[in-house]
Design an enzyme around this catalytic site. Structure first.
Site, PDB file in Angstrom:
ATOM      1  N   CYS A 129       2.024  14.149 -14.447  1.00 23.56           N
ATOM      2  CA  CYS A 129       0.565  14.014 -14.488  1.00 23.56           C
ATOM      3  C   CYS A 129      -0.127  15.356 -14.217  1.00 23.56           C
ATOM      4  O   CYS A 129       0.089  15.969 -13.170  1.00 23.56           O
ATOM      5  CB  CYS A 129       0.112  12.991 -13.448  1.00 23.56           C
ATOM      6  N   CYS A 169       7.827   7.949 -19.321  1.00 24.87           N
ATOM      7  CA  CYS A 169       8.465   6.861 -18.562  1.00 24.87           C
ATOM      8  C   CYS A 169       9.891   6.638 -19.065  1.00 24.87           C
ATOM      9  O   CYS A 169      10.098   6.369 -20.252  1.00 24.87           O
ATOM     10  CB  CYS A 169       7.653   5.574 -18.694  1.00 24.87           C
ATOM     11  N   LYS A 188      22.860  -2.654   0.985  1.00 30.11           N
ATOM     12  CA  LYS A 188      23.610  -2.918  -0.245  1.00 30.11           C
ATOM     13  C   LYS A 188      22.921  -2.330  -1.475  1.00 30.11           C
ATOM     14  O   LYS A 188      23.579  -1.725  -2.343  1.00 30.11           O
ATOM     15  CB  LYS A 188      23.803  -4.426  -0.434  1.00 30.11           C
ATOM     16  N   ASP A 199      -0.443  -2.826   1.226  1.00 31.57           N
ATOM     17  CA  ASP A 199       0.592  -3.047   0.221  1.00 31.57           C
ATOM     18  C   ASP A 199       1.038  -4.505   0.089  1.00 31.57           C
ATOM     19  O   ASP A 199       1.096  -5.037  -1.011  1.00 31.57           O
ATOM     20  CB  ASP A 199       1.796  -2.143   0.511  1.00 31.57           C
ATOM     21  N   ILE A 204      -3.599   5.055  -8.326  1.00 31.66           N
ATOM     22  CA  ILE A 204      -4.931   5.588  -8.058  1.00 31.66           C
ATOM     23  C   ILE A 204      -4.840   7.109  -8.021  1.00 31.66           C
ATOM     24  O   ILE A 204      -4.010   7.677  -7.292  1.00 31.66           O
ATOM     25  CB  ILE A 204      -5.483   5.043  -6.728  1.00 31.66           C
ATOM     26  N   SER A 248      -8.217   4.444 -11.566  1.00 31.66           N
ATOM     27  CA  SER A 248      -6.913   3.866 -11.868  1.00 31.66           C
ATOM     28  C   SER A 248      -6.351   4.558 -13.096  1.00 31.66           C
ATOM     29  O   SER A 248      -6.870   4.418 -14.205  1.00 31.66           O
ATOM     30  CB  SER A 248      -7.056   2.355 -12.119  1.00 31.66           C
ATOM     31  N   ASN A 292      -0.940   5.773 -15.387  1.00 33.00           N
ATOM     32  CA  ASN A 292       0.349   5.521 -14.738  1.00 33.00           C
ATOM     33  C   ASN A 292       0.271   4.388 -13.718  1.00 33.00           C
ATOM     34  O   ASN A 292       1.201   4.169 -12.949  1.00 33.00           O
ATOM     35  CB  ASN A 292       0.877   6.795 -14.069  1.00 33.00           C
ATOM     36  N   ARG A 301      -5.593 -13.021  -4.750  1.00 35.09           N
ATOM     37  CA  ARG A 301      -5.544 -11.579  -4.994  1.00 35.09           C
ATOM     38  C   ARG A 301      -6.895 -11.028  -5.445  1.00 35.09           C
ATOM     39  O   ARG A 301      -7.109  -9.812  -5.381  1.00 35.09           O
ATOM     40  CB  ARG A 301      -4.472 -11.250  -6.045  1.00 35.09           C
ATOM     41  N   ASP A 338       9.493   8.875  -9.494  1.00 38.20           N
ATOM     42  CA  ASP A 338       8.296   9.722  -9.465  1.00 38.20           C
ATOM     43  C   ASP A 338       7.920  10.293 -10.826  1.00 38.20           C
ATOM     44  O   ASP A 338       6.985  11.087 -10.918  1.00 38.20           O
ATOM     45  CB  ASP A 338       8.515  10.899  -8.504  1.00 38.20           C
TER      46      ASP A 338
END
Length: 380
Positions: A247, A198, A298, A134, A158, A152, A155, A57, A241
């Protein structure tokens, strides 16, 4: 080869094909990100959807032979839906998060990157490129930040000056030595609105997310949703969201630049009860083109049941009784039983008591007991 001129030409071409923002960075290691990923792993804050090998990564040379640069791209998506129907009693609606409106962004960005790659190879036949969106090894956010796409945010998204955080990200590793762009200065300052707002406290602090508590992650899990998060889900079917909506950098940010990302209100904000009875074919035909469908029918149906419980929608009681009695999937049967208790209609209690005698699955029986406990609280 004049790579400065090629870079300018690539930027110009990216605008022609509908890429809203593009940036360039080196292919050197993302050392700071490695430390953060190790800490996330130690704390158990990862979602489990990520590449398991942390080194892959953060070290581009482990996934690409002699990388020289990385090109980052961003496409803006809308934040407001036109002609959206309102949720009302008897016709309750769920909601897919904005990042799942319109056509699956993975496909759209891959197409843009493929066009960009073809252009580069036409100019430089010996060019080698590796694109990802992604689900690749690299951390999209880390690449975009270093390439100057945005900073960054607290939250963990970006944030771009032009489009706020309503952008999809993708990147391309190359063997070409492009001059890196400068990162953008951090712009959150003392603002802490996203952390405070949040719903589950998943934003532990600015820039640190416990993915295991994030509603966006929880809506994608396949088992029974933990009890403590069911009341937090609201009418969300996929994603969340909240941290973007509060924001200040997203105020008045609403861009309709790509037809592919325009939402169909009946898909992005669907009626909940019809969702409960979709066949696999109907689900695929209706929702298969959106990114929120990737975990299957499901998971969305489980979330729809929780949303109906949130609304205490009594018209859904016959549907939920049917699911509790007839559905072959334990998660759906059990969640339906829990929802019947949450809604509190007397016929729901009678149905749970009757079915409890026949139910063999221990997890489902536990959900039935939870449902009956709601009736005890209201003395029915």
């Amino acid at each position: 080869m004049n790579f400065d001129l090629l870079k300018k030409d690539i930027i110009a071409y990216s605008k022609e094909i509908g890429i809203d923002k593009i940036g360039f960075t080196s292919a050197s290691a993302f050392d700071e990100m490695k430390n953060r990923l190790i800490r996330q792993q130690e704390l158990g804050f990862q979602s489990g959807f990520e590449e398991k090998d942390i080194d892959k990564r953060v070290y581009p040379d482990l996934i690409f032979n002699k990388p020289k640069s990385i090109i980052a791209i961003a496409l803006a998506y809308p934040s407001k839906m036109k002609d959206a129907s309102q949720s009302k009693k008897g016709a309750r609606r769920g909601l897919f998060a904005r990042a799942s409106w319109g056509r699956d962004y993975h496909d759209v960005l891959r197409e843009k990157l493929s066009q960009l790659e073809a252009y580069i190879k036409e100019r430089v036949p010996e060019a080698v490129c590796k694109s990802m969106v992604d689900t690749g090894e690299l951390v999209d956010r880390a690449v975009a930040e270093r390439a100057g796409i945005g900073w960054s945010g607290k939250n963990c998204a970006i944030i771009t000056p032009e489009f706020g955080s309503y952008v999809y990200l993708g990147e391309m590793i190359t063997n070409l030595p492009f001059e890196p762009d400068e990162p953008i200065e951090e712009g959150c300052g003392d603002c802490n609105l996203c952390v405070d707002a949040c719903p589950t406290g998943a934003l532990v602090q600015g820039g640190q997310l416990n993915a295991q508590k994030c509603i966006a992650f929880l809506t994608q899990t396949k088992g029974f949703l933990p009890d403590e998060y069911r009341s937090k889900l609201g009418n969300r079917l996929y994603g969340c969201d909240t941290c973007q909506l509060v924001c200040p950098k997203n105020k008045k940010m609403d861009f309709h630049l790509h037809e592919e990302f325009e939402p169909d209100p009946e898909i992005a904000k669907p009626l909940l009860q019809p969702l409960l009875h979709l066949t696999n074919r109907e689900f695929k035909d209706t929702y298969g083109h959106v990114s929120g469908s990737w975990r299957g029918k499901k998971t969305i149906q489980r979330n729809a049941i929780i949303a109906l419980a949130h609304y205490k929608e009594e018209s859904a009681v016959p549907d939920l009784i049917y699911l509790m009695k007839e559905d072959p999937r334990p998660v759906i049967r059990g969640t339906a039983a829990w929802a019947l208790g949450k809604i509190g209609a007397p016929e729901g209690k009678a149905a749970i008591e009757t079915q409890l005698v026949h139910e063999k699955d221990l997890d489902v029986r536990a959900e039935m007991e939870k449902g009956l406990a709601f009736f005890e609280q209201i003395n029915i």
